[in-house]
Design a protein around this motif. Structure first.
Motif, mmCIF file in Angstrom:
data_model
loop_
_atom_site.group_PDB
_atom_site.id
_atom_site.type_symbol
_atom_site.label_atom_id
_atom_site.label_comp_id
_atom_site.label_asym_id
_atom_site.label_seq_id
_atom_site.Cartn_x
_atom_site.Cartn_y
_atom_site.Cartn_z
ATOM 1 N N MET A 1 1.102 -1.104 -0.002
ATOM 2 C CA MET A 1 0.055 0.237 -0.630
ATOM 3 C C MET A 1 1.233 1.279 -0.075
ATOM 4 S SD MET A 1 -2.082 1.772 0.194
ATOM 5 C CE MET A 1 -4.016 0.960 0.487
ATOM 6 N N GLU A 2 0.930 2.213 -1.367
ATOM 7 C CA GLU A 2 1.439 3.284 -1.337
ATOM 8 C C GLU A 2 1.395 4.312 -0.734
ATOM 9 O OE1 GLU A 2 5.473 4.891 -3.311
ATOM 10 O OE2 GLU A 2 4.853 2.496 -2.442
ATOM 11 N N THR A 3 1.512 5.520 0.182
ATOM 12 C CA THR A 3 0.725 6.062 0.713
ATOM 13 C C THR A 3 1.299 7.342 0.799
ATOM 14 O OG1 THR A 3 1.749 5.869 2.974
ATOM 15 C CG2 THR A 3 -0.100 4.689 2.922
ATOM 16 N N ARG A 4 1.111 8.589 0.668
ATOM 17 C CA ARG A 4 1.474 9.733 0.649
ATOM 18 C C ARG A 4 0.483 10.864 1.406
ATOM 19 N NH1 ARG A 4 5.499 9.567 -3.547
ATOM 20 N NH2 ARG A 4 5.035 7.824 -5.128
ATOM 21 N N ILE A 5 1.834 11.513 2.064
ATOM 22 C CA ILE A 5 1.512 12.810 3.016
ATOM 23 C C ILE A 5 1.351 14.087 2.263
ATOM 24 C CG2 ILE A 5 1.817 14.149 4.793
ATOM 25 C CD1 ILE A 5 3.819 11.792 5.863
ATOM 26 N N THR A 6 -0.313 14.777 2.533
ATOM 27 C CA THR A 6 -0.836 15.609 2.612
ATOM 28 C C THR A 6 0.427 17.044 2.403
ATOM 29 O OG1 THR A 6 -2.583 16.120 3.222
ATOM 30 C CG2 THR A 6 -2.555 14.737 0.857
ATOM 31 N N ARG A 7 0.510 17.774 2.129
ATOM 32 C CA ARG A 7 1.374 19.346 2.613
ATOM 33 C C ARG A 7 0.155 19.797 3.386
ATOM 34 N NH1 ARG A 7 6.325 18.305 0.242
ATOM 35 N NH2 ARG A 7 6.526 17.867 -1.788
ATOM 36 N N ASP A 8 -0.525 19.850 3.901
ATOM 37 C CA ASP A 8 -1.086 20.322 5.263
ATOM 38 C C ASP A 8 -0.726 20.405 6.475
ATOM 39 O OD1 ASP A 8 -3.315 21.859 5.813
ATOM 40 O OD2 ASP A 8 -4.691 19.982 6.058
ATOM 41 N N VAL A 9 0.286 21.109 5.777
ATOM 42 C CA VAL A 9 1.232 21.235 7.834
ATOM 43 C C VAL A 9 1.376 22.720 7.922
ATOM 44 C CG1 VAL A 9 1.470 18.904 7.628
ATOM 45 C CG2 VAL A 9 3.566 19.941 6.443
ATOM 46 N N GLN A 10 2.231 22.586 8.683
ATOM 47 C CA GLN A 10 2.862 23.838 9.424
ATOM 48 C C GLN A 10 3.963 23.549 10.341
ATOM 49 O OE1 GLN A 10 2.307 26.808 8.247
ATOM 50 N NE2 GLN A 10 0.247 26.199 6.647
ATOM 51 N N ARG A 11 4.988 24.219 10.475
ATOM 52 C CA ARG A 11 6.268 24.113 11.032
ATOM 53 C C ARG A 11 5.264 24.449 12.367
ATOM 54 N NH1 ARG A 11 10.692 22.132 10.372
ATOM 55 N NH2 ARG A 11 11.736 21.343 8.282
ATOM 56 N N ASN A 12 6.110 24.023 13.350
ATOM 57 C CA ASN A 12 6.059 25.180 14.983
ATOM 58 C C ASN A 12 7.038 25.113 15.694
ATOM 59 O OD1 ASN A 12 3.369 23.566 14.967
ATOM 60 N ND2 ASN A 12 4.695 21.175 16.190
ATOM 61 N N ASP A 13 7.856 25.600 14.716
ATOM 62 C CA ASP A 13 9.257 26.714 14.129
ATOM 63 C C ASP A 13 9.783 27.045 13.663
ATOM 64 O OD1 ASP A 13 12.198 24.380 14.330
ATOM 65 O OD2 ASP A 13 10.646 23.720 13.963
ATOM 66 N N ASN A 14 10.195 27.976 13.489
ATOM 67 C CA ASN A 14 10.802 28.658 12.186
ATOM 68 C C ASN A 14 12.691 28.475 11.532
ATOM 69 O OD1 ASN A 14 9.335 31.263 12.493
ATOM 70 N ND2 ASN A 14 9.777 31.828 14.434
ATOM 71 N N ASP A 15 13.128 27.839 12.820
ATOM 72 C CA ASP A 15 14.565 26.740 11.957
ATOM 73 C C ASP A 15 14.679 25.999 11.973
ATOM 74 O OD1 ASP A 15 14.507 26.042 14.429
ATOM 75 O OD2 ASP A 15 16.264 27.240 15.228
ATOM 76 N N GLY A 16 13.685 25.019 12.558
ATOM 77 C CA GLY A 16 13.332 23.130 12.493
ATOM 78 C C GLY A 16 14.184 22.691 12.955
#
Length: 627
Positions: free
Chosen positions: A326-341
Motif C-alpha cells: 500500500m503506497e501512501t502519501r502525506i499531503t502538505r496540509d502542515v505547518q511548522r511549529n518553529d522557524n529553524d526546524g
C-alpha cells in the motif's frame, strides 16, 4: 587463541593417543582440543536465536501450538548442541582450520557419527553460576537447569580438522593487510575501481547500479548473516548522530561508505512512537482479507493532482498475493511549529492518501503512521546532511570548513530532500530563490506498507525439519537519498555488503544488540515489540550523487522463509522534491581565500545533473531511460 586457563579460549593439537603435542604434517588432518568461552562467542544470544527458531517450528506440531513440558528439555539440549557446534566451527576458522569431512557409515550409530565429526564435549560450565561443571549437555539442562540465553563454556576434544582451503579474499588480506597492493591495482588506467572514476554521468550511475545488482549472488540462507564485530557493523544510538561531531561523523561515514547501511537504536521515547506505528500497520493488514483488499482498496496508480507523474498511491499485490503493498502519501496540509526546524514539529490534522487507509486504521491510526514518518524522516534528513557535509570537506581537501560545509549541506537537504513539509514552511529569506518553485501538493517521499507472506505454494505441507529461505523481492537499488526501514519483528531485509562479499541481514544485528543489552541488564525480552527501537538506514542513488560518488547506493532485497511467519514492513523512501532544479554552485560552490570562486569541486557525476529538475534526475536513472 589463548593458552589454557579457566574462562579463556584455547586450542591445541592432540596426538592419536590423546597426548598434547603430537607430530603431524600441517597439510594433513589432525585431532584438536579446544576451550570455548561462552561470553566471547556470544553463546547466550546465539542459543536464544536457535531455540526460538526451533520451537517456533516445532510448536506447530502440537495442539494449541504449545510444546509439552516433557519435551522442553529436548529442545533446550538441541539448541545448546547447535550453539556449541557453531562456536567450535568459528574457533577453527579463526585458527585457519576447517572440519574434516567423513564418508557416511551406515553401520555407525548416530551418536558415534556426531562424536566422530564434532568431537566430545566435556567440562561444560554455565557462566555466572560458579565453578561447577557438567560432563554432558543433557546434564547441564536437566541437572543444571540451563536455559537459552545463558552463555556457557566448554571443552571439546578429538575434533578432526585440517588446514582451511585457500580463500582468495583472505589470502589478499593476509599478504596485503593495508591494501597497498590492491590500491596499486586499482590505479591501473584500464580498470578504475573507485566509483568516482568509473561513474561520470547519470547513465553511468544507472548502469553501474544495475550491474552491481546482477552480480550479487542469488543464494539465500534461512540463518542469515549478522555481520561481524568490526567497526561499521555496530548499532549506533540515535543520540550519537550529531552535527559537527568528528567522532560521530567518522563512525557514520565508515558504516555508509563500507557497508551502505547503518542500524540505529532510536531509544525508548522514539521507540514508543514506532511501536504505535507498527500497531497501525498490523491493523491495516488485519482489517480485510486479501480478496477484500483487492475489492475495497484503490489500485496503485498515478495521482496527477500531486504535480508529478512520479506520485503513485494505492494498493497492489503480486505473486499470488504473497507480496502486498500500500503506497501512501502525506499531503502538505502542515505547518511548522518553529522557524529553524530544530524545535518540535508536527503534522497537525494532516491526512494520508489514499483516504481508504483511514477506513482501515481510524484517525488515531493515521496519526500513529504520521508520527512514525516524522521520527524516521527527521533522522534520515540529519544523516543525509552529515554525509553531504563530510563529502564536501573531503572533496575540497579541507578548504571548506566543517561549519561552512554543514551550512551548505543543510541548505541542500532543506531544498532538495522532500521531508513532507511545504517549501513555504522554511525560512524564505534563506531560500528566496525558491519562491517561484511550484511545490507538489503531496510529499514525494512515500510511506510504503508491505506484507511479505510465506512463499510456500498452496497445498504444499509446511516444512518442519529443513526450512528454506527464498528471494521474494529481488536485488535492487533505490532512487532515494536514503531508504529507512523500521526493523521488523520477522527478519527478511538483506543488504549486499561488498566489503564482506555477503548478504547481511541488518535486522539480526539489531536483534543481537537488543538481546545483549537485555542480558547485561538482567531484563526479560519483549518478543512482541523489541524491534520498534531500531531502524535500518540504507543509502540511495541520490545520496551517491550529492556525495560526489563517495557513498554508493545499497543493493538490497527481501527474503522469506518457506512456511515461515509473514513479515510486515513500513519503509520510508526519502526522495527529492520533484520540481526543484539542481544548482551546483548554490549547493556545492565555495569561495577561496581570495574571495574568488574556486575551481569546480563537484566532479563529473554531480555536474551532469546541473540545471535538471530532480524529477528529471529520477527519470534518467530508471532502466527505461537507458534503453
Amino acid at each position: 587463541m589463548a593458552n589454557k586457563s579457566e574462562g579463556s579460549n584455547w586450542i591445541e593439537k592432540s596426538s592419536p593417543t590423546g597426548i598434547s603435542g603430537g607430530q603431524s604434517n600441517d597439510d594433513e588432518e589432525a585431532d584438536y582440543a579446544l576451550g570455548i568461552s561462552g561470553e566471547s562467542y556470544l553463546l547466550g544470544p546465539l542459543s536464544t536465536q536457535i531455540y526460538d527458531a526451533i520451537t517456533s517450528v516445532a510448536c506447530k506440531r502440537f495442539p494449541n501450538q504449545q510444546i509439552p513440558d516433557e519435551l522442553s528439555d529436548v529442545y533446550k539440549i538441541y539448541a545448546m548442541d547447535l550453539s556449541a557446534k557453531q562456536a567450535t566451527e568459528l574457533a577453527l576458522k579463526q585458527n585457519n582450520l576447517q572440519l574434516a569431512s567423513f564418508e557416511e557409515d551406515d553401520e555407525m550409530e548416530e551418536d558415534e557419527q556426531q562424536e566422530r565429526e564434532w568431537g566430545l564435549l566435556e567440562n561444560i560450565k554455565i557462566e555466572g553460576r560458579g565453578s561447577f561443571t557438567f560432563e554432558s549437555l543433557e546434564d547441564a539442562v536437566t541437572k543444571g537447569n540451563w536455559n537459552p540465553g545463558e552463555p556457557f563454556s566448554f571443552i571439546v576434544r578429538n575434533v578432526r580438522a585440517r588446514q582451511k582451503e585457500l580463500d582468495i579474499s583472505e589470502l589478499l588480506q593476509a599478504i596485503d593487510p593495508d591494501g597497498s597492493i590492491r590500491d596499486s591495482l586499482d590505479d591501473r588506467e584500464d580498470r578504475p575501481e573507485d566509483p568516482r572514476e568509473r561513474i561520470l554521468s547519470l547513465t553511468d550511475l544507472g548502469n553501474d547500479c544495475e550491474d552491481r545488482c546482477e552480480k550479487a549472488p542469488r543464494e539465500t540462507s534461512i540463518k542469515g548473516f549478522a555481520g561481524g564485530n568490526t567497526k561499521g557493523y555496530q548499532v549506533i544510538p540515535i543520540e550519537s548522530i550529531q552535527y559537527n561531531d568528528q567522532s560521530s561523523t567518522i563512525q557514520l561515514m565508515d558504516a555508509l561508505e563500507s557497508h551502505n547501511y547503518i542500524v540505529i537504536d532510536l531509544g525508548e521515547e522514539k521507540g514508543n512512537e514506532m511501536r504505535k506505528m507498527w500497531s497501525s500497520v498490523s491493523n491495516f493488514f488485519n482489517r480485510f482479507s486479501k480478496e477484500e483488499m483487492k475489492e475495497k482498496l484503490p489500485k496503485m496508480t498515478s495521482f496527477p493532482e500531486a504535480g508529478s507523474k512520479k506520485c503513485v498511491v494505492g494498493y497492489a499485490s503480486y505473486e499470488e498475493d504473497s507480496m502486498q503493498f500500500m503506497e501512501t502519501r502525506i499531503t502538505r496540509d502542515v505547518q511548522r511549529n518553529d522557524n529553524d526546524g530544530d524545535g518540535p514539529q508536527s503534522f497537525s490534522g494532516t491526512p494520508l492518501l489514499p483516504a481508504e487507509v483511514t477506513t482501515c486504521v481510524g484517525d488515531d491510526g493515521i496519526q500513529n503512521l504520521l508520527n512514525g514518518f516524522r521520527v524516521v524522516t527527521d533522522l534520515g534528513k540529519k544523516i543525509v546532511t552529515i554525509a553531504i557535509a563530510a563529502s564536501t570537506v573531503e572533496a575540497t581537501d579541507g578548504k571548506v570548513s566543517s561549519e561552512k560545509a554543514l551550512q551548505l549541506a543543510q541548505l541542500t537537504t532543506d531544498e532538495l530532500l522532500d521531508d513532507g513539509f511545504a517549501m513555504r514552511d522554511y525560512n524564505m529569506e534563506k531560500n528566496s530563490h525558491m519562491m517561484n518553485v511550484i511545490d507538489t501538493s503531496v510529499c514525494m517521499s512515500p510511506l510504503r506498507l508491505c506484507k511479505y507472506s510465506s512463499v510456500a505454494k498452496v497445498g504444499e505441507p509446511v516444512p518442519t525439519n529443513s526450512a528454506k529461505a527464498e528471494e521474494v523481492f529481488g536485488a535492487h537499488t533505490d532512487t532515494t537519498f536514503v531508504t529507512i526501514v523500521p526493523v521488523a519483528q520477522v527478519s527478511g531485509l538483506e543488504v549486499y555488503d561488498e566489503f564482506s562479499s555477503a548478504w547481511v541481514r541488518p535486522e539480526l544485528i539489531a536483534r543481537m544488540h537488543y538481546e545483549n543489552e537485555m542480558f547485561e541488564k538482567n531484563l526479560n525480552y519483549d518478543d512482541e515489540s523489541w524491534h520498534s527501537r531500531y531502524v535500518v538506514v540504507m543509502t540511495g542513488e541520490l545520496l551517491q550523487i550529492v556525495t560526489r560518488g563517495m557513498i554508493e547506493s545499497a543493493v538490497h532485497r527481501v527474503v522469506a522463509a518457506t512456511g515461515g511467519d509473514s513479515r510486515l514492513s513500513a519503509p520510508i523512501l526519502l526522495r527529492a522534491r520533484a520540481n526543484v532544479r539542481m544548482d551546483t554552485e548554490r549547493y556545492f560552490g565555495f569561495e577561496g581565500e581570495d574571495g574568488q570562486e574556486e575551481d569546480d569541486c563537484c566532479g563529473d557525476l554531480l555536474n551532469d545533473t546541473e540545471g535538471m529538475t530532480m524529477e528529471e534526475v529520477h527519470d534518467a536513472l530508471q532502466p527505461s531511460a537507458r534503453r
